[in-house]
Design a protein around this motif. Structure first.
Motif, PDB file in Angstrom:
ATOM      1  N   ARG A   1      -9.451   7.529  -2.858  1.00  0.00           N
ATOM      2  CA  ARG A   1      -8.514   7.842  -1.783  1.00  0.00           C
ATOM      3  C   ARG A   1      -7.237   8.500  -2.282  1.00  0.00           C
ATOM      4  O   ARG A   1      -6.488   9.076  -1.503  1.00  0.00           O
ATOM      5  CB  ARG A   1      -8.173   6.559  -1.011  1.00  0.00           C
ATOM      6  CG  ARG A   1      -9.332   6.013  -0.183  1.00  0.00           C
ATOM      7  CD  ARG A   1      -8.923   4.820   0.664  1.00  0.00           C
ATOM      8  NE  ARG A   1      -8.534   3.671  -0.150  1.00  0.00           N
ATOM      9  CZ  ARG A   1      -7.294   3.240  -0.321  1.00  0.00           C
ATOM     10  NH1 ARG A   1      -6.294   3.873   0.282  1.00  0.00           N
ATOM     11  NH2 ARG A   1      -7.042   2.200  -1.065  1.00  0.00           N
TER      12      ARG A   1
ATOM     13  N   LYS B   1      -2.865   2.247  11.188  1.00  0.00           N
ATOM     14  CA  LYS B   1      -3.701   3.450  11.179  1.00  0.00           C
ATOM     15  C   LYS B   1      -3.352   4.348  12.358  1.00  0.00           C
ATOM     16  O   LYS B   1      -3.242   5.570  12.202  1.00  0.00           O
ATOM     17  CB  LYS B   1      -5.185   3.072  11.224  1.00  0.00           C
ATOM     18  CG  LYS B   1      -5.732   2.486   9.927  1.00  0.00           C
ATOM     19  CD  LYS B   1      -7.240   2.242  10.023  1.00  0.00           C
ATOM     20  CE  LYS B   1      -7.778   1.693   8.716  1.00  0.00           C
ATOM     21  NZ  LYS B   1      -9.239   1.472   8.754  1.00  0.00           N
TER      22      LYS B   1
ATOM     23  N   ASN C   1     -11.750   3.983   5.501  1.00  0.00           N
ATOM     24  CA  ASN C   1     -11.888   2.915   4.500  1.00  0.00           C
ATOM     25  C   ASN C   1     -10.553   2.444   3.942  1.00  0.00           C
ATOM     26  O   ASN C   1     -10.519   1.729   2.940  1.00  0.00           O
ATOM     27  CB  ASN C   1     -12.783   3.405   3.354  1.00  0.00           C
ATOM     28  CG  ASN C   1     -14.188   3.729   3.821  1.00  0.00           C
ATOM     29  OD1 ASN C   1     -14.781   2.988   4.602  1.00  0.00           O
ATOM     30  ND2 ASN C   1     -14.727   4.843   3.339  1.00  0.00           N
ATOM     31  N   ALA C   2      -9.460   2.851   4.575  1.00  0.00           N
ATOM     32  CA  ALA C   2      -8.140   2.450   4.083  1.00  0.00           C
ATOM     33  C   ALA C   2      -7.866   0.978   4.407  1.00  0.00           C
ATOM     34  O   ALA C   2      -8.118   0.530   5.529  1.00  0.00           O
ATOM     35  CB  ALA C   2      -7.067   3.330   4.708  1.00  0.00           C
ATOM     36  N   PRO C   3      -7.328   0.224   3.448  1.00  0.00           N
ATOM     37  CA  PRO C   3      -7.077  -1.208   3.655  1.00  0.00           C
ATOM     38  C   PRO C   3      -5.757  -1.466   4.380  1.00  0.00           C
ATOM     39  O   PRO C   3      -4.853  -2.112   3.841  1.00  0.00           O
ATOM     40  CB  PRO C   3      -7.057  -1.743   2.225  1.00  0.00           C
ATOM     41  CG  PRO C   3      -6.480  -0.616   1.434  1.00  0.00           C
ATOM     42  CD  PRO C   3      -7.006   0.645   2.066  1.00  0.00           C
TER      43      PRO C   3
ATOM     44  N   SER D   1       0.838  -1.200   0.000  1.00  0.00           N
ATOM     45  CA  SER D   1       0.000   0.000   0.000  1.00  0.00           C
ATOM     46  C   SER D   1       0.867   1.242   0.000  1.00  0.00           C
ATOM     47  O   SER D   1       1.946   1.268   0.593  1.00  0.00           O
ATOM     48  CB  SER D   1      -0.904   0.008   1.243  1.00  0.00           C
ATOM     49  OG  SER D   1      -1.486   1.272   1.427  1.00  0.00           O
TER      50      SER D   1
ATOM     51  N   ASN E   1      -4.205   9.857   4.485  1.00  0.00           N
ATOM     52  CA  ASN E   1      -4.408   8.741   3.565  1.00  0.00           C
ATOM     53  C   ASN E   1      -3.351   8.703   2.471  1.00  0.00           C
ATOM     54  O   ASN E   1      -3.405   7.884   1.575  1.00  0.00           O
ATOM     55  CB  ASN E   1      -5.807   8.841   2.931  1.00  0.00           C
ATOM     56  CG  ASN E   1      -6.288   7.517   2.416  1.00  0.00           C
ATOM     57  OD1 ASN E   1      -6.103   6.484   3.044  1.00  0.00           O
ATOM     58  ND2 ASN E   1      -6.893   7.535   1.244  1.00  0.00           N
TER      59      ASN E   1
END
Length: 289
Positions: A93, A128, A120-122, A4, A168
């Protein structure tokens, strides 16, 4: 294994090229001829990855409408908008935004408001928490992480909004008059802080503002728009090093050059003693907006 961009802090520095080609936008209007009003027409703008571009123009020239299109809030427009070669398709995002009104949730703390940007971040919960802490620190609010919006100043609240927009790690951060509601001293201080954040993060930034000095202070280029319909009049490069000095003659020269586009000058030839296309300094300036 796919990594990510939230786990690779420098990834944003190599992405974020924004292309706006032939963009036009109409809104339905019973008062307009033909039942629709042309708000934007023939907008062409290429923003390099990591570049800071400022957009200035009179009210009604479509600056904020253009940001809405880039954000993906409206897909009914002419032309093409791409990010890193891919067409914009709805919100995502990879594009963050900061509004004039900070829009913080009053029942959440500073830390929790920043965390909203990661909802909603994976990524795992532990990551986080790390990202939230990093971005609260980035805007200098570690001591206020557990404070609520009513317990902090307006300038602090805007810093929270900037942290939320960046947490994000978007490829592009859109700024819609982010300091417009602040007093002059707070505004000037936050401009400096935003410049510092941009220099550190190197995320592509697109700023809409009425403040010509702000546009020149922050931008690598200043896009001057004119209304009815909204279109680009010219693009002014700002080849000055950071941090910028507002009293530098080169800075003042560029600022005044851009400002001249918005001065309501009297008709007829300029007085013989005039050294530049500005009214008599003894008279108050009248801005077109």
């Amino acid at each position: 294994m796919t990594t990510s961009t939230l786990d690779t802090p420098q990834a944003a520095a190599t992405t974020g090229a924004l292309s706006i080609h032939g963009v036009g936008k109409r809104f339905a209007s019973a008062q307009a001829e033909g039942g629709s009003l042309q708000v934007l027409q023939g907008i062409d703008l290429d923003v390099r990855a990591g570049e800071f571009v400022s957009i200035v123009g009179a009210s009604g020239c479509g600056k904020s409408t253009l940001l809405r299109l880039v954000l993906g809030l409206d897909d009914e427009f002419d032309g093409r908008i791409t990010l890193d070669g891919r067409p914009i398709d709805g919100t995502g995002r990879e594009r963050g935004i900061v509004f004039q009104d900070h829009r913080l949730f009053p029942w959440l703390t500073v830390e929790e408001n920043v965390a909203v940007g990661l909802r909603n971040a994976p990524v795992p919960a532990a990551r986080k928490r790390e990202l939230v802490a990093e971005h609260v620190a980035l805007v200098g609010l570690e001591a206020f992480a557990q404070s609520y919006p009513h317990q902090i100043s307006g300038g602090m609240a805007q810093r929270v909004a900037i942290a939320r927009g960046l947490v994000n790690r978007p490829r592009v951060l859109l700024l819609d008059e982010p300091f417009g509601a602040l007093d002059a001293l707070t505004r000037s201080r936050l401009q400096g802080e935003l410049q510092h954040i941009w220099q550190k993060e190197r995320i592509t930034m697109l700023l809409v503002t009425h403040d010509v000095e702000e546009a020149v202070y922050l931008g690598d280029r200043v896009v001057v728009m004119e209304p009815h319909p909204g279109r680009i009049k010219r693009i002014v490069p700002v080849p000055l090093p950071h941090p910028r000095n507002r009293s530098d003659p080169a800075f003042i020269r560029i600022r005044d050059d851009v400002l001249a586009d918005f001065l309501d000058l009297p008709d007829g030839p300029a007085p013989a003693h005039a050294a530049a296309p500005f009214p008599d300094p003894a008279r108050p300036l009248q801005l077109a907006w």
